[in-house]
Motif scaffolding. Structure first.
Motif, PDB file in Angstrom:
ATOM      1  N   SER A 131       7.105 -11.141   9.186  1.00  0.00           N
ATOM      2  CA  SER A 131       8.226 -10.342   9.695  1.00  0.00           C
ATOM      3  C   SER A 131       8.843  -9.522   8.572  1.00  0.00           C
ATOM      4  CB  SER A 131       9.270 -11.250  10.333  1.00  0.00           C
ATOM      5  OG  SER A 131       9.787 -12.160   9.377  1.00  0.00           O
ATOM      6  N   THR A 132       8.840 -10.061   7.370  1.00  0.00           N
ATOM      7  CA  THR A 132       9.349  -9.289   6.241  1.00  0.00           C
ATOM      8  C   THR A 132       8.473  -8.064   5.998  1.00  0.00           C
ATOM      9  OG1 THR A 132      10.260 -11.263   5.178  1.00  0.00           O
ATOM     10  CG2 THR A 132       9.845  -9.352   3.775  1.00  0.00           C
ATOM     11  N   ALA A 133       7.160  -8.261   6.033  1.00  0.00           N
ATOM     12  CA  ALA A 133       6.245  -7.141   5.829  1.00  0.00           C
ATOM     13  C   ALA A 133       6.477  -6.073   6.898  1.00  0.00           C
ATOM     14  CB  ALA A 133       4.802  -7.628   5.871  1.00  0.00           C
ATOM     15  N   GLN A 134       6.752  -6.536   8.116  1.00  0.00           N
ATOM     16  CA  GLN A 134       6.981  -5.583   9.204  1.00  0.00           C
ATOM     17  C   GLN A 134       8.291  -4.823   8.995  1.00  0.00           C
ATOM     18  OE1 GLN A 134       6.394  -7.608  12.911  1.00  0.00           O
ATOM     19  NE2 GLN A 134       4.982  -5.976  13.531  1.00  0.00           N
ATOM     20  N   TRP A 135       9.301  -5.556   8.503  1.00  0.00           N
ATOM     21  CA  TRP A 135      10.588  -4.920   8.218  1.00  0.00           C
ATOM     22  C   TRP A 135      10.387  -3.803   7.196  1.00  0.00           C
ATOM     23  CZ3 TRP A 135      13.881  -3.713   4.308  1.00  0.00           C
ATOM     24  CH2 TRP A 135      15.234  -3.490   4.616  1.00  0.00           C
ATOM     25  N   VAL A 136       9.630  -4.118   6.153  1.00  0.00           N
ATOM     26  CA  VAL A 136       9.370  -3.133   5.104  1.00  0.00           C
ATOM     27  C   VAL A 136       8.654  -1.921   5.698  1.00  0.00           C
ATOM     28  CG1 VAL A 136       8.016  -2.676   3.025  1.00  0.00           C
ATOM     29  CG2 VAL A 136       9.330  -4.788   3.213  1.00  0.00           C
ATOM     30  N   LEU A 137       7.665  -2.190   6.512  1.00  0.00           N
ATOM     31  CA  LEU A 137       6.881  -1.108   7.107  1.00  0.00           C
ATOM     32  C   LEU A 137       7.760  -0.213   7.967  1.00  0.00           C
ATOM     33  CD1 LEU A 137       3.921  -0.549   6.731  1.00  0.00           C
ATOM     34  CD2 LEU A 137       3.474  -1.593   8.951  1.00  0.00           C
ATOM     35  N   LYS A 138       8.697  -0.850   8.668  1.00  0.00           N
ATOM     36  CA  LYS A 138       9.589  -0.093   9.545  1.00  0.00           C
ATOM     37  C   LYS A 138      10.493   0.820   8.738  1.00  0.00           C
ATOM     38  CE  LYS A 138      13.101  -1.986  11.436  1.00  0.00           C
ATOM     39  NZ  LYS A 138      13.879  -3.069  12.075  1.00  0.00           N
ATOM     40  N   ARG A 139      10.931   0.351   7.590  1.00  0.00           N
ATOM     41  CA  ARG A 139      11.866   1.131   6.773  1.00  0.00           C
ATOM     42  C   ARG A 139      11.154   2.078   5.819  1.00  0.00           C
ATOM     43  NH1 ARG A 139      17.206  -0.567   6.848  1.00  0.00           N
ATOM     44  NH2 ARG A 139      17.417   1.320   5.597  1.00  0.00           N
ATOM     45  N   ALA A 140       9.868   1.947   5.679  1.00  0.00           N
ATOM     46  CA  ALA A 140       9.122   2.788   4.733  1.00  0.00           C
ATOM     47  C   ALA A 140       9.030   4.216   5.231  1.00  0.00           C
ATOM     48  CB  ALA A 140       7.727   2.211   4.518  1.00  0.00           C
ATOM     49  N   GLY A 141       9.058   5.141   4.282  1.00  0.00           N
ATOM     50  CA  GLY A 141       8.972   6.547   4.661  1.00  0.00           C
ATOM     51  C   GLY A 141       7.776   7.222   4.020  1.00  0.00           C
ATOM     52  N   TYR A 177       6.720   5.128   0.656  1.00  0.00           N
ATOM     53  CA  TYR A 177       7.810   4.869  -0.285  1.00  0.00           C
ATOM     54  C   TYR A 177       8.920   4.104   0.431  1.00  0.00           C
ATOM     55  CZ  TYR A 177       5.618   8.268  -3.384  1.00  0.00           C
ATOM     56  OH  TYR A 177       4.737   8.933  -4.195  1.00  0.00           O
ATOM     57  N   LEU A 178       9.686   3.332  -0.360  1.00  0.00           N
ATOM     58  CA  LEU A 178      10.825   2.601   0.195  1.00  0.00           C
ATOM     59  C   LEU A 178      12.075   3.022  -0.577  1.00  0.00           C
ATOM     60  CD1 LEU A 178      11.308   0.505   2.408  1.00  0.00           C
ATOM     61  CD2 LEU A 178      11.177  -1.270   0.650  1.00  0.00           C
ATOM     62  N   GLY A 203      11.527   9.740   0.933  1.00  0.00           N
ATOM     63  CA  GLY A 203      11.375   9.456  -0.485  1.00  0.00           C
ATOM     64  C   GLY A 203      11.737   8.017  -0.810  1.00  0.00           C
ATOM     65  N   GLY A 204      11.657   7.673  -2.067  1.00  0.00           N
ATOM     66  CA  GLY A 204      11.975   6.315  -2.497  1.00  0.00           C
ATOM     67  C   GLY A 204      11.066   5.884  -3.627  1.00  0.00           C
ATOM     68  N   TYR A 205      10.787   4.612  -3.641  1.00  0.00           N
ATOM     69  CA  TYR A 205       9.984   4.058  -4.728  1.00  0.00           C
ATOM     70  C   TYR A 205       8.748   3.358  -4.190  1.00  0.00           C
ATOM     71  CZ  TYR A 205      14.139   4.771  -7.580  1.00  0.00           C
ATOM     72  OH  TYR A 205      15.208   5.317  -8.239  1.00  0.00           O
ATOM     73  N   ARG A 206       7.725   3.354  -5.016  1.00  0.00           N
ATOM     74  CA  ARG A 206       6.578   2.490  -4.776  1.00  0.00           C
ATOM     75  C   ARG A 206       6.021   2.073  -6.135  1.00  0.00           C
ATOM     76  NH1 ARG A 206       2.229   7.121  -3.173  1.00  0.00           N
ATOM     77  NH2 ARG A 206       1.557   7.572  -5.307  1.00  0.00           N
ATOM     78  N   LEU A 207       5.226   1.032  -6.143  1.00  0.00           N
ATOM     79  CA  LEU A 207       4.669   0.577  -7.413  1.00  0.00           C
ATOM     80  C   LEU A 207       3.715   1.619  -7.972  1.00  0.00           C
ATOM     81  CD1 LEU A 207       3.943  -3.196  -6.723  1.00  0.00           C
ATOM     82  CD2 LEU A 207       5.915  -2.174  -7.861  1.00  0.00           C
TER      83      LEU A 207
END
Lengths: 162, 162
Positions: free
Chosen positions: A152-162, A25-26, A63-67
């Motif tokens: 790098s964007t995908a990696q940023w997302v992965l880093k912030r994903a929980g 989730y993001l 927590g957060g959102y995912r599709l």
DNA sequence: GGCCCAGTACTCGGATACATGCTGTCCGAGTGACTCGGG
DNA sequence: CCCGAGTCACTCGGACAGCATGTATCCGAGTACTGGGCC
């Protein structure tokens, strides 16, 4: 007659959520920082997406959102309508009923001819939006955006994903 | 995101002006009474039509408005844009530029992919509106509205025309 | 009687208030994961 | 080492200002008709 800025935010957020692993989730905070928009207000748009069943949400840390569905199964129209509402952009107040030459008890069988044309245009707008999916958007981005930036964007997302 | 009610009024007013003899004018007051809307505010919509060159206006007791062109040469889109403006309904704030993974001096060659889809839908909407003319509307009304009501309406217009 | 002119009534057009809804912010309630102490 | 209570971070939802835009209204500028006076 402008679409709210939340529509733009919601679309971009969905695009980012596409880069998320299926079981992660993001958070709103991450999405807000990524796009440079106020977190609290962005959450309104995400809540709308959640209520429309387009995204799945979980509470707590991580927590957060995912599709809620695959990118190919989510259309632009669904996202736009989740934020803007499903009502037609042209609302007919039936002012033809005020025509002084019209019998008081006259009953219309068809909607106003003016409204029919406006609604037809509205339908064309919605049809176009429902023909475009998130998967199509991703394909476009593959062409437009340099590969390293996508990575790098995908990696940023992965880093912030929980 | 709703179209203003002035759009509806402007369209109906143009439809009424079609029933006007070529050398006559119909005043705002008459149009307002016909449609049961506030005269002063309706005049704003008519002013917009006048500035767009869709209607011709004259001052004085017998003054008012009349169509500047034939009904077949006036499209719904022109009327809608005269009142609502020609700007696109979706405005792109280019929030992709806030992506933290993006080089600061990155220069986009294409508009945002999200905006392109939204603008495509906007174009479909406008294309539909520009395909419909006032003459088409009159044809529809011929079918929808009883002949006697059309006749009495035309007579009402003639009586109020100056 | 015909013509000219001033007055008048009517029109459009721009400038001015009020209402609604979008934008943005803040805070409390609820929930799940993590931490830490006790068994 | 295992278990449970407490803490924390995050989401959700509602409540609240600020502002832009749509809605509605008013008043002034300009024009064509009208009536009276003059030739």
């Amino acid at each position: 007659m402008n679409l709210k800025s939340q529509v733009e935010w919601a679309l971009h957020c969905c695009a980012i959520l596409c880069a998320l692993p299926a079981d992660k989730y993001l958070s709103t905070k991450a999405l807000a920082e990524f796009h440079g928009v106020p977190k609290e207000y962005l959450s309104k748009a995400l809540q709308a997406l959640s209520q429309a069943g387009l995204v799945h949400t979980t509470l707590g840390p991580t927590g957060g959102y995912r599709l809620a569905r695959k990118p190919a199964d989510i259309t632009f129209l669904e996202i736009v309508e989740a934020v803007e509402g499903k009502e037609r952009t042209f609302i007919c107040n039936n002012i033809r009923a005020n025509n002084p030459c019209r019998p008081k008890d006259f009953c219309d069988v068809k909607p106003c001819a003016v409204a029919r044309v406006m609604w037809q245009a509205d339908k064309a707008w919605r049809d176009t939006l429902s023909a475009a999916t998130l998967a199509d958007l991703l394909d476009t981005l593959q062409v437009d955006v340099p590969a390293d930036q996508l990575a790098s964007t995908a990696q940023w997302v992965l880093k912030r994903a929980g």
